[in-house]
Design an enzyme around this catalytic site. Structure first.
Site, PDB file in Angstrom:
ATOM      1  CB  SER A 185      -0.978  -0.063   1.178  1.00  0.00           C
ATOM      2  OG  SER A 185      -1.988   0.892   0.997  1.00  0.00           O
ATOM      3  CG  ASP A 209      -3.785  -3.335  -4.173  1.00  0.00           C
ATOM      4  OD1 ASP A 209      -3.749  -3.258  -5.417  1.00  0.00           O
ATOM      5  OD2 ASP A 209      -4.813  -3.054  -3.528  1.00  0.00           O
ATOM      6  CG  HIS A 270      -5.563  -2.432  -0.039  1.00  0.00           C
ATOM      7  ND1 HIS A 270      -4.781  -2.101  -1.123  1.00  0.00           N
ATOM      8  CD2 HIS A 270      -5.099  -1.679   1.005  1.00  0.00           C
ATOM      9  CE1 HIS A 270      -3.877  -1.195  -0.737  1.00  0.00           C
ATOM     10  NE2 HIS A 270      -4.045  -0.934   0.536  1.00  0.00           N
TER      11      HIS A 270
END
Ligand SMILES: *[C@@H]1O[C@H](CO)[C@@H](O)[C@H](O)[C@H]1NC(C)=O
Length: 332
Positions: A185, A209, A270
């Site tokens: 992230s 991600d 996610h």
């Protein structure tokens, strides 16, 4: 009065600023338009983020990469970290750091810390398959701030990490061809900046991600120049993650978007990126197939040559977009 209320509600809706009500559900979200998005913390609990919140410059002045903590784990200390302090060589000499062994670096995302689930998950996978140095970066001082503020401080956190790695290798030895940076992230953008700060020398950089909100068109985002071989794994593209190709090779498991198998919420899709990655470190069983274009990736219709997704293989190289299907549960 009623009319004014109705009108302002309509205006709010048109501006994409309606507050979404179901925690973790980002089905309302339109990239570049929506004001609010649900983001998971380090344990997957959704928090509502206001993307228009102004950056808190005062916070950034004290909560920046200078607060990074570097926690070393090896097979001799698989669960109790040894803290290495940039500039203090004694902290290396008194640790289990072994310059001849691969160096794996793990960087968490927003509202997380060095103890968040991503860290033990990936650390344990690396230590299970190879005798290596694992450094978990704890950047909670900034990561626990408001999202827009944390995002704007990410390049600095990455630069501090890059400087730390240069110091570590110059001081204690080591080999950039043995260095693998892994970030999830916002952490994906952290490792990208670290790699660039180190002149693109890390042999592998993995973006799990990579965070999407506030990163579209952002020159500090992860890209192919962060290392010798940069790979991204997209699992919530267009919502919490970037959908566009962002590395040398980009993998789109199950179309690269929400919902991933076994997930109903964007926050789950996610976080799936780091579980998929950890699983491939154990067994490297997920093979991507080269896609002709991004639509094929999104529709999971890729049928070209194969490339293993993820894993900890330092010799791996690749280019292009890859699609694949996975299961809903470990080991996927
Ligand atoms: C690592 O990747 C290289 C290049 O793809 C491959 O030739 C080699 O077999 C892989 N090693 C392992 C242990 O899978």
């Amino acid at each position: 009065m009623k009319l004014v209320v109705v009108l302002s509600a309509l205006v709010a809706l048109c501006a994409g600023s309606a507050i979404p009500v179901v925690p973790g559900d980002n089905s309302h979200y339109v990239e570049g338009e929506s004001r609010y998005i649900w983001m998971p913390d380090g344990e997957g609990v959704p928090h509502l983020v206001d993307l228009q919140e102004p950056v808190d410059e005062d916070f950034l002045r004290t909560r920046n990469g200078a607060n990074n903590q570097y926690w070393l784990y090896t097979r001799r200390n698989p669960t109790n970290p040894q803290v290495i302090v940039n500039g203090n060589a004694n902290t290396i000499w008194s640790s289990n750091y072994a310059a001849s062994r691969p160096l794996k670096v793990i960087v968490h995302g927003w509202n997380s810390d060095g103890n968040s689930a991503i860290n033990p998950t990936i650390r344990d996978a690396f230590l299970a398959v190879s005798d290596c140095n694992v450094i978990v970066v704890d950047w909670r001082a900034l990561a626990n701030g408001l999202y827009a503020t944390a995002a704007s401080g990410v390049p600095g956190v990455g630069q501090h990490l890059g400087n730390f790695l240069v110091w570590l290798i110059n001081t204690a030895g080591g080999n950039w061809n043995n260095v693998h940076l892994v970030g999830f992230s916002l952490g994906a953008h952290v490792v990208a900046n670290a790699g660039r700060q180190a002149g693109g020398r890390p042999v592998r950089v993995t973006g799990l991600d990579p965070a999407g909100p506030l990163w579209s068109g952002n020159g500090n985002a992860i890209s192919g120049n962060a290392g010798t071989y940069v790979e991204c794994i997209h699992t919530d593209g267009g919502l919490l993650g970037i959908f566009n190709p962002s590395g040398n090779a980009d993998f789109y498991p199950n179309g690269g978007r929400n919902p991933q198998p076994g997930c109903s919420l964007s926050t789950c899709s996610h976080s799936r990126a780091y579980d998929l990655f950890a699983s491939t470190v154990h067994s490297s069983h997920l093979n991507g197939r080269l896609c002709g274009n991004i639509n094929q990736a999104q529709n999971n219709q890729c049928s070209g040559s194969t490339l293993q997704m993820g894993n900890g293989n330092l010799s791996k190289r690749g280019n292009g977009l890859y699609g694949l299907s996975t299961g809903a549960n470990w080991p996927f």
